[in-house]
Design an enzyme around this catalytic site. Structure first.
Site, short mmCIF file in Angstrom:
data_model
loop_
_atom_site.label_atom_id
_atom_site.label_comp_id
_atom_site.label_asym_id
_atom_site.label_seq_id
_atom_site.Cartn_x
_atom_site.Cartn_y
_atom_site.Cartn_z
N GLU A 1 0.82 -1.23 0.00
CA GLU A 1 0.00 0.00 0.00
C GLU A 1 0.85 1.27 0.00
O GLU A 1 0.66 2.16 0.83
CB GLU A 1 -0.96 -0.01 1.20
CG GLU A 1 -2.01 -1.08 1.10
CD GLU A 1 -3.15 -0.96 2.12
OE1 GLU A 1 -3.04 -0.16 3.06
OE2 GLU A 1 -4.15 -1.68 1.96
N GLU B 1 -5.65 -8.19 -0.52
CA GLU B 1 -6.37 -7.89 0.74
C GLU B 1 -7.82 -7.63 0.37
O GLU B 1 -8.11 -6.68 -0.37
CB GLU B 1 -5.79 -6.67 1.46
CG GLU B 1 -4.45 -6.92 2.12
CD GLU B 1 -3.97 -5.75 2.97
OE1 GLU B 1 -4.81 -5.04 3.56
OE2 GLU B 1 -2.74 -5.55 3.01
O1 AHR Z 1 -5.33 -5.85 6.84
C1 AHR Z 1 -5.21 -4.75 7.69
C2 AHR Z 1 -4.43 -3.60 7.08
O2 AHR Z 1 -5.19 -3.07 6.02
C3 AHR Z 1 -3.12 -3.93 6.43
O3 AHR Z 1 -2.05 -3.90 7.33
C4 AHR Z 1 -2.96 -2.85 5.41
O4 AHR Z 1 -2.21 -3.27 4.30
C5 AHR Z 1 -4.37 -2.46 5.07
O5 AHR Z 1 -4.56 -1.09 5.11
#
Ligand code: AHR
Length: 502
Positions: free
Chosen positions: A173, A292
């Site tokens: 990210e 994610e």
């Molecule tokens: O999954 C939780 C968090 O969400 C992770 O650390 C990050 O990559 C995202 O913002």
């Protein structure tokens, strides 16, 4: 009763079912690692301190890849802290989650856990506070057989054979201002390209993931992908995507339609990647690693890291309790990922244990399945062969976030060897059962092998350590084939699986 129909036809093939669609994520965050996968105090702990009950649940969930060690955590992580004798490892501040990282688990322990859980590792390198050299050192430690400083060090730590990790994430990210070492798309694109090129000098066959957007709502969305891929196109195989959904202001109708956003997200990233491909006159295609995705109630108090002078080890963080509606949304998101199997080649449910997770544990105590466990486990177990797009005809309903959305969403898979065909479907109606009518003329001779539904008159029901099974998928006896048509009644707010075969 609502009426909806769909057509099943093997000619509507999207692409193969990919095992990597059913990946997950273990981050050094809250209780995911410590008291999640690793808990020497647990009665189920093995000789390495890993909870065998969690390993068994991970296997039952059907997880393929596991992304590690973050997440935001990786952007400040020194991987060398987590190798060698445990008693000599440093304790460090983890700035991402305002915690103390005890470094009891590092890359070698994670690899041992992966082997026990039967999962493939997907390793992330720190491109926040670190850069090319540290990524190369980690790769040498993991993948070089021996005869060099880092590979011999690994061997001296008991890992004789290389870990041979195929998939690597080039940071996490990096578009997010909250990220340590946050960069502009140009800055990140250049660093990712340099890192990828250098990593390929050690191991040309790696599969590399460039950071895409951390949400489709980011102001840089689209432009970020185009710029980053402009720098990295030749060196990477995937661009990542992250998306989290939650019910906002009691708007369940929009929440149940979250897959509409995921569909748009995937299609926009594919368009950006293909535009760069055309500009570069490249032959290869860049695919998506949706590494994610989940339901995450980010506004809840436990989602905020602790603050002040207290830097706890393994604080309670992001421990969302999922209800039946959340499980239906997770099912809808799985349908979206499968429907895009031609371009989404990898995905990770974030996360695996305790932290926005399908598996929960008590420190040193019991473990249990959240409601969201079930759609994932069923799809991972039953989706086989090829994904088939289905033509849905369903009444529309008005949502505040996405306009008009069909009440039914579905996808199918078909194993060409056995002929087994599985329909995965959600009914988004809050009140009405849905009478499903499926045209099977293109697949003659099928009968129902089994059908289940996950629903509850109280869609806010959540599992607990005392009861994680009274709302699990149950047989749906309404599913039957008559004269080449399948009929079934799908309860309101439900996730449904119908298996068909000869
Ligand atoms: O999954 C939780 C968090 O969400 C992770 O650390 C990050 O990559 C995202 O913002």
């Amino acid at each position: 009763m609502i009426h909806a129909s769909l057509i099943l036809d093997p000619a509507y093939r999207v692409g193969p079912v990919r095992r990597r669609t059913f990946g997950s994520f273990v981050e050094h965050l809250g209780r995911c690692v410590y008291s999640g996968i690793h808990d020497p105090a647990s009665s189920t702990a093995d000789a390495d301190g890993f909870r065998e009950d969690v390993i068994a649940l991970t296997r039952e969930l059907g997880v393929s890849t596991v992304r590690y060690p973050g997440g935001n955590f990786v952007s400040g992580y020194r991987w060398e802290d987590g190798i060698g004798p445990v008693e000599s490892r440093p304790r460090r501040l983890d700035l991402a989650w305002h915690s103390t990282e005890p470094n009891l688990v590092g890359v070698d322990e994670f690899m041992r856990w992966s082997a026990k859980a039967g999962t493939e590792p997907m390793m992330a390198v720190n491109l926040g506070t670190r850069g090319v050299q540290e990524a190369l050192d980690l790769l040498e430690y993991c993948n070089v057989e021996g005869g060099t400083y880092w590979s011999d060090l690994r061997r001296s730590h008991g890992a004789e054979l290389p870990h041979n990790i195929r998939m690597w994430c080039l940071g996490n990210e990096m578009d997010g201002p909250w990220q340590l070492g946050h960069k502009t798309a140009d800055e990140y694109g250049r660093l990712a390209e340099e890192t990828a090129r250098a990593m390929r000098m050690i191991d040309p066959d790696l599969e590399l993931v460039a950071c895409g957007s951390s949400a489709s709502s980011m102001p840089t969305f689209g432009e970020w992908e185009r710029t980053v891929l402009g720098h990295t196109y030749e060196q990477v195989d995937y661009v990542s995507a992250h998306a989290y959904y939650f019910e906002e202001d009691g708007d369940l109708g929009s929440f149940l339609a979250s897959a509409v956003d995921m569909d748009h997200f995937v299609e926009a990233v594919v368009a950006a990647a293909d535009l760069v491909r055309a500009q570069k006159k490249a032959t290869k295609r860049i695919h998506l690693s949706f590494d994610e995705w989940n339901v995450w109630y980010q506004h809840r108090a436990e989602s905020r890291p602790p603050s002040g002078t207290d830097w706890p080890v393994a604080p309670v963080l992001l421990e969302d309790r999922y209800n039946v509606a959340d499980a239906v949304v997770v099912g809808g998101l799985l349908i979206s990922l499968l429907r895009h199997t031609d371009r989404v080649h990898s995905a990770s449910l974030a996360q695996l244990v305790n932290v926005i997770a399908p598996i929960m544990t008590e420190p040193g105590g019991r473990s249990w399945r959240q409601t969201t466990f079930h759609p994932f486990a069923q799809a991972a177990a039953l989706a086989r062969g090829e994904v088939l797009r289905v033509e849905v005809q369903a009444p529309l309903y008005e949502t505040a976030r996405y306009g008009e959305v069909p009440l039914l969403d579905a996808v199918a898979t078909r194993d060409p060897e056995t002929g087994e065909t599985v329909i995965f479907a959600i009914n988004r109606s809050l009140t009405e059962p849905l009478a499903l009518d499926v045209d099977l003329r293109a697949l003659p001779g099928l009968r129902v092998l089994g059908a289940t539904s996950l629903s509850n008159p109280d869609h806010t029901w959540s599992a607990t350590a005392d009861d994680d099974s009274s709302v699990a998928p149950v047989a749906n006896a309404t599913a039957a084939v008559t004269d080449g048509r399948l009929g079934a009644s799908l309860p309101p707010v439900s996730w449904n699986v119908i298996r068909l075969g000869k």
